[in-house]
Scaffold this active site. Structure first.
Site, PDB file in Angstrom:
ATOM      1  N   GLU A   1       0.798  -1.226   0.000  1.00 48.92           N
ATOM      2  CA  GLU A   1       0.000   0.000   0.000  1.00 48.92           C
ATOM      3  C   GLU A   1       0.833   1.280   0.000  1.00 48.92           C
ATOM      4  OE1 GLU A   1      -0.730  -2.586   1.977  1.00 48.92           O
ATOM      5  OE2 GLU A   1      -2.717  -3.237   1.309  1.00 48.92           O
TER       6      GLU A   1
ATOM      7  N   HIS B   1     -11.560  -4.654   9.342  1.00 50.68           N
ATOM      8  CA  HIS B   1     -12.334  -4.443   8.117  1.00 50.68           C
ATOM      9  C   HIS B   1     -13.545  -3.550   8.359  1.00 50.68           C
ATOM     10  CE1 HIS B   1      -9.917  -7.898   6.965  1.00 50.68           C
ATOM     11  NE2 HIS B   1     -10.369  -7.847   5.735  1.00 50.68           N
TER      12      HIS B   1
END
Lengths: 326, 369
Positions: A60, A129
């Site tokens: 990322e 999440h």
């Protein structure tokens, strides 16, 4: 016109942008053949090719940083981070480069990119999440933070974010991805950034919210109407910068303010709204400002996520309290 | 803490094992510390015009650097990172680039920036605390210096991706330090550069120090160049104080990248002669003997001796060059001093292409409007 879910609308907006603007490229993990973990990019690599829809390695930091390089070179990267909980390695880039490249070069280079990430709890996902950390991003100068709350607003706001000459963090509430469908015309027309949307007009209390909580807030407003309480529901949509004038005008009309967000309370965006009302609209208020938020606790795993998220009942209770105050 | 050579630390192959992969890291040097050629040099090293132009650029950079430190000491410049001692590698890779290429870089790369066309006044403006110094008049696509370590490596990958997507024969060059080679940004970048075969060259300027941390405490690897192997791209170590090796090896890497051959890591071994910045005092962690030993490897003196040994450079040439550089630097300083300060409105006017209406009131508040 076709009925689409929010995911469908997001897919449609990206397809439209890829179609209309050769500078647009999509980047991310598993976004190609797989169509993204939520299928937001489903079919797009097939349709537009591997040069426009690029699967990147699982990294990322470089995903965020290479988007800066591409944007400075005139591309319009739309970069997917699989979940808000996994965007943080890119946060260094967002703070140190994305939000300041234009400023630090006095306009010589700019950073017209969109970082997309799913946000929020409520889909029984594993740990990390279910984040709602939009306030972290709202604190960063030089970027916009946008959270849609319906298929049509997702379509219009995402298109505007892609067309915008400056960086936009676009956080998509996972709970709404497939929650409902509505008619969305693939018109290529964006919706304005930097303004909030009044979803329901009312006279007794202003309820400001955004993202997934819009759903519970609208249900709450319907319930309140049955009790004779007229709630005005404002979808903030652009979390930063805040269209505060519209909120203030509403509070001037209703005299009461409830802010609803799924993010934790401490230093949440609700705090900023409340503070600004205190600065500029204190005398409009007939009751203290109420905030309905998640607690200042770690997002729980799925067994407790319903308890964690603000629900319709808490919103109704808060609205009743401010309306019946004193 | 003496490092055990990697070969002795490796899992020894047993009779059943075959070698899955093997790697080598070459080292390149043409000109040793005494300015003697230790290898057959490339053609350009025989060309006095080229070699003198490289020397002139290195000298200008050195003289600018001394002036910048003096300005900081007298309160006329902000905190400044000296580039003294690193002129050969800076000028080496910058002169190996073409104008159409693009650079992302750490701070301390003034020698390369000057070669690329960043002006002395722009450098003074930036280090003097004015963003207008990063609005380069010439290398319009070069990034401003990146202060967060290694954060510029992903930018170079993005720029290289742009070049590749547009099928342009251009190369992104990323300059970073030895400390940066420990960061994830660097590994993620060389990994992507490898797997996408991007036209990017990473120049790891190993000046021995990441502020106070010496190279031997930074990593257990024998070279920083071998980190390239993790990304599936070639790595080479060079004598970074040898301008011939610097220009030649960077040219080879850049040419390979331009022709579709992919990325390279070039580790240039040099030395940070000065403090980390003017806010640092290296005597707290670095013995003076190390610095005086490093001066014996000075890239500027080495090239000057090379030129003088070939009768390409006289004492008079040297005196003239120094006078000329001083004059240029003084003229730049005078121009820098005359610049009006930035306007408070500038804090807002470059945040977005158009300032969002929601921020207009703050602009007014800070500009007294």
């Amino acid at each position: 016109m076709s009925e689409v879910s929010m995911l469908g609308a997001i897919n449609m907006a990206m397809a439209r942008a890829l179609e209309d603007d050769p500078r647009v490229v999509l980047l991310g993990e598993d976004i190609g053949v797989n169509g993204g973990v939520f299928r937001a990019t489903d079919g797009l690599q097939d349709r537009f090719g591997e040069d426009r829809v690029m699967d990147t390695p699982l990294a990322e930091t470089v995903l965020a940083g290479m988007s800066v390089g591409l944007a400075a070179q005139g591309f319009r990267p739309v970069t997917e981070f699989q979940f808000m909980g996994f965007i943080y390695p890119g946060l260094d880039q967002v703070i140190n480069h994305v939000g300041r490249l234009r400023n630090r070069t006095r306009g010589r280079l700019s950073c017209p990119l969109v970082f997309r990430a799913p946000t929020g709890a409520g889909i029984h996902a594993p740990e990390h999440h279910s984040e709602s950390t939009e306030a972290l991003f709202a604190h960063i100068p030089g970027i916009r933070v946008v959270i849609p709350s319906s298929p049509s607003r997702a379509y219009g706001l995402l298109l505007s974010a892609i067309h915008d000459p400056d960086p936009v963090m676009f956080f998509e509430p996972t709970r709404l991805y497939r929650a409902s469908k509505e008619e969305v015309e693939d018109s290529g027309e964006g919706l304005p950034l930097d303004v909030c949307f009044t979803l329901r007009e009312g006279s007794d209390v202003t309820i400001v919210t955004w993202g997934a909580c819009v759903k519970e807030t609208l249900s709450a407003a319907t319930q309140l109407a049955g009790e004779g309480i007229s709630a005005e529901v404002i979808d903030l949509a652009t979390i930063s910068p805040i269209d505060f004038d519209s909120i203030l005008a509403s509070v001037e009309k209703t005299g009461r303010l409830v802010i609803v967000h799924e993010a934790p309370r401490n230093c949440g965006v609700g705090a900023e709204i409340a503070a600004r009302v205190a600065e500029r609209g204190l005398l409009f208020l007939q009751a203290p400002v109420e905030r309905v938020t998640a607690p200042d606790a770690v997002v729980p795993l799925l067994r407790l996520e319903k308890t964690y998220m603000p629900g319709e009942k808490q919103i109704v209770d808060a609205a009743r309290r401010v309306v019946r105050y004193a | 803490m003496g490092a055990i050579p990697l070969n002795k630390r490796l899992v020894p192959p047993t009779g059943e094992d075959r070698i899955a992969a093997e790697f080598q890291i070459p080292y390149r040097q043409y000109l040793d510390a005494s300015a003697s050629l230790v290898a057959e040099p490339p053609e350009f090293a025989r060309n006095p015009g080229i070699m003198i132009s490289l020397y002139r650029a290195m000298t200008l950079s050195r003289i600018f650097d001394a002036k910048a430190i003096a300005l900081q000491r007298t309160g006329q410049l902000g905190t400044y990172p000296s580039s003294a001692g690193q002129e050969a590698i800076g000028v080496g890779y910058a002169s190996a680039m073409q104008a159409v290429d693009a650079m992302t870089t750490t701070y301390r790369e003034q020698p390369a920036q000057l070669w690329r066309g960043v002006t002395l006044v722009e450098l003074l403006r930036f280090w003097g605390g004015d963003e207008r110094g990063s609005d380069f008049s010439v290398p319009r696509e070069d990034f401003p210096v990146a202060v967060p370590i290694a954060s510029q490596a992903p930018h170079a990958v993005g720029i290289a991706t742009a070049f590749k997507l547009r099928r342009e024969p251009r190369v992104a060059v990323c300059a970073l330090g030895d400390g940066a080679s420990s960061k994830g940004d660097f590994y993620e970048s060389i990994n992507l550069a490898g797997v996408w075969q991007l036209p990017v060259v990473f120049i790891v300027i190993n000046n021995g120090w990441a502020i106070s941390l010496p190279r031997e405490k930074q990593t257990a690897t024998e070279t920083l160049a071998q980190k390239a192997i993790a990304g599936g791209i070639p790595g080479i170590q060079i004598d970074g104080n040898d301008i011939i090796a610097a220009h030649q090896v960077c040219s080879e890497a850049i040419t390979r990248a331009r022709s579709g051959g992919g990325a390279t890591v070039v580790e240039a071994v040099t030395y940070r002669m000065g403090d980390h910045t003017t806010a640092d005092d290296a005597s707290r962690y670095r013995r003076e003997e190390l610095v005086s030993a490093a001066w014996k490897l000075d890239p500027l003196a080495r090239l000057r001796n090379y030129l003088a040994n070939r009768q390409w450079w006289s004492k008079t040439d040297e005196e003239q060059l120094i006078a000329e550089c001083r004059e240029k630097v003084e003229a730049a300083v005078a121009e820098y001093m005359k610049l009006p300060p930035p306007s408070p409105a500038d804090m807002f006017d470059y945040l977005f292409e158009t300032l969002p209406p929601a921020l207009q009131w703050q602009r007014k508040q800070f500009t007294g409007g």
